[in-house]
Structures are given as structure tokens and as C-alpha cells.
Design a protein around this motif. Structure first.
Motif, short mmCIF file in Angstrom:
data_model
loop_
_atom_site.label_atom_id
_atom_site.label_comp_id
_atom_site.label_asym_id
_atom_site.label_seq_id
_atom_site.Cartn_x
_atom_site.Cartn_y
_atom_site.Cartn_z
N ALA A 14 0.83 -1.21 0.00
CA ALA A 14 0.00 0.00 0.00
C ALA A 14 0.86 1.25 0.00
N ARG A 15 1.92 1.23 0.82
CA ARG A 15 2.82 2.37 0.89
C ARG A 15 3.50 2.62 -0.45
N ASP A 16 3.97 1.56 -1.08
CA ASP A 16 4.67 1.68 -2.36
C ASP A 16 3.77 2.38 -3.39
N LYS A 17 2.51 1.98 -3.41
CA LYS A 17 1.59 2.54 -4.39
C LYS A 17 1.14 3.96 -4.02
N ALA A 18 0.85 4.21 -2.75
CA ALA A 18 0.40 5.53 -2.33
C ALA A 18 1.52 6.57 -2.47
N VAL A 19 2.71 6.21 -2.04
CA VAL A 19 3.85 7.11 -2.20
C VAL A 19 4.15 7.31 -3.68
N GLY A 20 4.04 6.23 -4.46
CA GLY A 20 4.25 6.34 -5.90
C GLY A 20 3.28 7.31 -6.54
N ALA A 137 -5.97 13.13 -6.86
CA ALA A 137 -5.38 11.79 -6.75
C ALA A 137 -5.42 11.22 -5.33
N PRO A 138 -5.22 12.01 -4.26
CA PRO A 138 -5.29 11.42 -2.92
C PRO A 138 -6.61 10.70 -2.63
N VAL A 139 -7.69 11.17 -3.24
CA VAL A 139 -8.98 10.50 -3.06
C VAL A 139 -8.94 9.10 -3.66
N GLY A 140 -8.34 8.97 -4.83
CA GLY A 140 -8.23 7.66 -5.45
C GLY A 140 -7.40 6.69 -4.63
N ILE A 141 -6.39 7.21 -3.94
CA ILE A 141 -5.56 6.35 -3.10
C ILE A 141 -6.40 5.69 -2.01
N ILE A 142 -7.13 6.49 -1.25
CA ILE A 142 -7.87 5.93 -0.11
C ILE A 142 -9.08 5.11 -0.54
N CYS A 143 -9.50 5.29 -1.82
CA CYS A 143 -10.66 4.54 -2.34
C CYS A 143 -10.20 3.42 -3.26
N ALA A 144 -9.04 2.87 -3.01
CA ALA A 144 -8.47 1.83 -3.87
C ALA A 144 -9.50 0.75 -4.23
N ALA A 175 -11.31 8.03 -10.02
CA ALA A 175 -11.68 6.65 -10.37
C ALA A 175 -10.51 5.92 -11.00
N ALA A 176 -9.78 6.62 -11.86
CA ALA A 176 -8.63 6.01 -12.52
C ALA A 176 -7.54 5.63 -11.50
N VAL A 177 -7.26 6.52 -10.57
CA VAL A 177 -6.27 6.23 -9.54
C VAL A 177 -6.72 5.06 -8.68
N ALA A 178 -8.01 5.02 -8.35
CA ALA A 178 -8.54 3.93 -7.53
C ALA A 178 -8.31 2.58 -8.19
N GLU A 321 2.54 7.83 2.89
CA GLU A 321 2.42 6.80 3.93
C GLU A 321 1.15 7.00 4.75
N LYS A 322 0.84 8.24 5.06
CA LYS A 322 -0.36 8.50 5.86
C LYS A 322 -1.63 8.18 5.07
N LEU A 323 -1.63 8.47 3.78
CA LEU A 323 -2.78 8.13 2.94
C LEU A 323 -2.94 6.62 2.81
N ALA A 324 -1.82 5.90 2.76
CA ALA A 324 -1.88 4.44 2.65
C ALA A 324 -2.62 3.83 3.82
#
Length: 328
Positions: A14-20, A137-144, A175-178, A321-324
């Protein structure tokens, strides 16, 4: 595809993807802004790397950090009031914005006049800009993995400054980021974006047209390049219906590699920082920070605060990391 449950059970992934995603957004933002500078065009023609000068962030990265900060503070349970409070605290207090987007400045001015969402976004000359899509994009992270939730939360964030296509563009990128967060294919990522676009919108029409141009060119960048610019060009280059289809066309043509995708998007011209930021965020979420050149991450890791004062020196890795930890 993976699932949100897998990401929640594997923090390193999760961290790898969120930080990415967050670092990818910042890289695409800075890269696109640099590539369209006259000096870079004169020296290199096509920009393929960061030069020796200092990197900087624009409103794309810094408003994305505002969205991220708001999500972190409310633990992902975003409401309109959370967005209003965040904008009054970190946006409306500034007297000037050296690199602020017109839609965001107008929204801050509306808030100070007592005009609240959704009218704060609707009652604006700039409500069709790509300023909401660049920050979402941060929204897409938490809505994976959850397209519907990503679109729902994106609307809450976007309507403070946007309306119509301005909101739909944000929903499409979220949606795309999710989907990228759960390893969706490039086609699945693009389909997710299209699925939340109103079928009677300018954004949808341009998206379908852009993808048809790429298809007719058999994916050839050279053959699609000028037709894409001619077909999408709006009266101002920060228009959602121009920049967002351009970003997804770049993904379709060069979505199999983070570096190549960002180079393509960053050199698109017009609103290249937003096109780069959207592509960087999506590919960063899909492939993770491990797939990004380390010197690109370090080059853009600490924003310059060019637009929003509070963002200067914020650590993007820490934000990712916090978003992950908020993945739903």
C-alpha cells in the motif's frame, strides 16, 4: 486485479503505491512545467529528464497536498464542511497566489464573500478548469478499487471550486487512480474514468474522440500527436475537456512504463503540468514508487510552496504513507 483488502493487509505494498502516486503527481507536475519553458525547448527540444537546476512545485502538487491534508485530518471521512474549513484555513488566508489556478483563486474569493459549495464552484468563470482533476489523486488512493466511492468523495472535494465538467474531470481521475491502486490494466483504468463521465458532456465527447485518434493511429505517437492537439485544443489550455482526455491519450499510448509515460505527457505542451501530474499520479499508483527513478523522487520530494504557503518543505513520502493507512 488486487483488492483493497490486500492493500490493507500489506502495508508495504500500500505504501509503495500511495507514495508512488503522490510522488508521481509531483514529478509530472514539475516535469511538465519545466518542459514547456522556452529555455528547455531551445536547449533540448524534447525534455527527457530534470536538468541541474532546482525543481519547483506548482498549484497541481500543492492543491493535491491540500486535498491530502484534509483527508488525513478527517481520517478519510470527508464532508463539505471539512473542505470548507481547509480552504478557509490554508487558501483564503493568502493575499496572493504566485502560481495559483484561476478556479482556486475564484473559489477562495467566493468563500470570503460567504458563497459556499456548491455555489462557490458553480458561480465562477473558471468552473470548467482542470484545477480539480489535478488535485484529486489522494482521493483515489484511499478509495483503492472502489470507483463509486472515489467519484462520490471527489465530488465533495471538487464542488468547492468547480461545476459540471470541472467536477466530472476530478471524478474521472479519482476513479482512474482507484483502479490503478489495485493493479488494473491501462484499459481498465481508462474505462473507470469514462464510466463516471456524463455521456452528454464535452469531457466525454473529447475523451472518446481522443481515444479514437489513438486507435486509428494504431497507438503510434507520431501519427496521433498533431491530430490530438488539433482535436482537443480549447480556447484556454487549462480546460478539463482538453487536458484530461490528453492525459488519458498519453496513458493509452505509453502507459506501460512510468518514466516514458511522464516524458510523453510532460512534453504534450499546453497545460503540460496538469497532464503530467495526472499521468504521473496514475502510473505512480499502478507501478509504485519503486518503478520511479529515485533521483526524480528526491528532486521533487519537498514542494517549494510556490502556490500554497503551508506546503513548503512538506515531505511527500510521509504524506503518501499517511494516505496508505486510510485505504478503505
Amino acid at each position: 486485479m488486487k483488492t483493497a483488502e490486500i492493500l490493507k493487509s500489506d502495508f508495504n505494498l500500500a505504501r509503495d503505491k500511495a507514495v508512488g502516486c503522490i510522488c508521481g503527481l509531483a514529478i509530472g507536475d514539475s516535469f511538465g512545467d519545466a518542459s514547456r519553458m522556452q529555455s528547455n525547448r531551445e536547449n533540448y527540444g524534447i525534455t527527457t529528464d530534470f536538468n541541474k537546476g532546482a525543481a519547483w512545485s506548482t498549484d497541481d502538487t500543492e492543491f493535491a497536498l491540500l486535498t491530502a491534508k484534509t483527508l488525513i485530518e478527517c481520517e478519510g471521512k470527508l464532508t463539505t464542511q471539512h473542505v470548507i474549513d481547509a480552504w478557509l484555513k490554508d487558501v483564503a488566508v493568502q493575499d496572493e497566489f504566485k502560481r495559483g489556478g484561476a478556479s482556486e483563486v475564484a473559489a477562495a474569493q467566493n468563500l470570503l464573500r460567504g458563497i459556499m459549495p456548491p455555489e462557490s464552484g458553480k458561480f465562477s468563470t473558471f468552473h470548467l478548469s482542470d484545477g480539480s482533476a489535478m488535485r484529486i489523486a489522494p482521493v483515489g488512493i484511499i478509495c483503492a478499487g472502489n470507483i463509486a466511492l472515489a467519484a462520490e468523495i471527489a465530488k465533495i472535494d471538487a464542488e468547492i471550486s468547480h461545476y459540471s465538467d470541472g467536477i466530472s474531470g476530478a471524478q474521472a481521475v479519482a476513479a482512474a487512480v482507484a483502479v490503478a491502486m489495485v493493479d488494473g490494466s491501462i484499459d481498465e483504468i481508462i474505462d473507470a474514468a469514462i464510466s463516471v463521465m456524463p455521456k452528454d458532456s464535452w469531457l466525454y465527447a473529447n475523451m472518446i474522440h481522443a481515444l479514437k485518434i489513438v486507435e486509428d493511429a494504431n497507438g503510434s505517437i507520431i501519427d496521433a500527436w498533431m491530430p490530438l492537439h488539433d482535436a482537443l485544443k480549447a480556447s484556454t489550455w487549462a480546460t478539463t475537456a482538453e487536458a484530461i482526455p490528453a492525459a488519458f491519450a498519453c496513458l493509452k499510448m505509453m502507459g506501460d512504463d512510468f518514466k516514458k509515460g511522464v516524458i510523453l505527457a510532460g512534453n504534450f505542451a499546453r497545460d503540460a503540468d496538469t497532464i503530467g501530474a495526472v499521468v504521473g499520479a496514475i502510473l505512480g499508483a499502478k507501478y509504485g514508487v519503486g518503478a520511479i527513478p529515485p533521483h526524480w523522487v528526491e528532486k521533487t520530494r519537498y514542494p517549494s510552496g510556490t502556490c500554497l504557503n503551508f506546503t513548503k518543505g512538506v515531505d511527500l513520502v510521509d504524506i503518501g504513507e499517511k494516505l496508505a493507512k486510510l485505504i478503505k
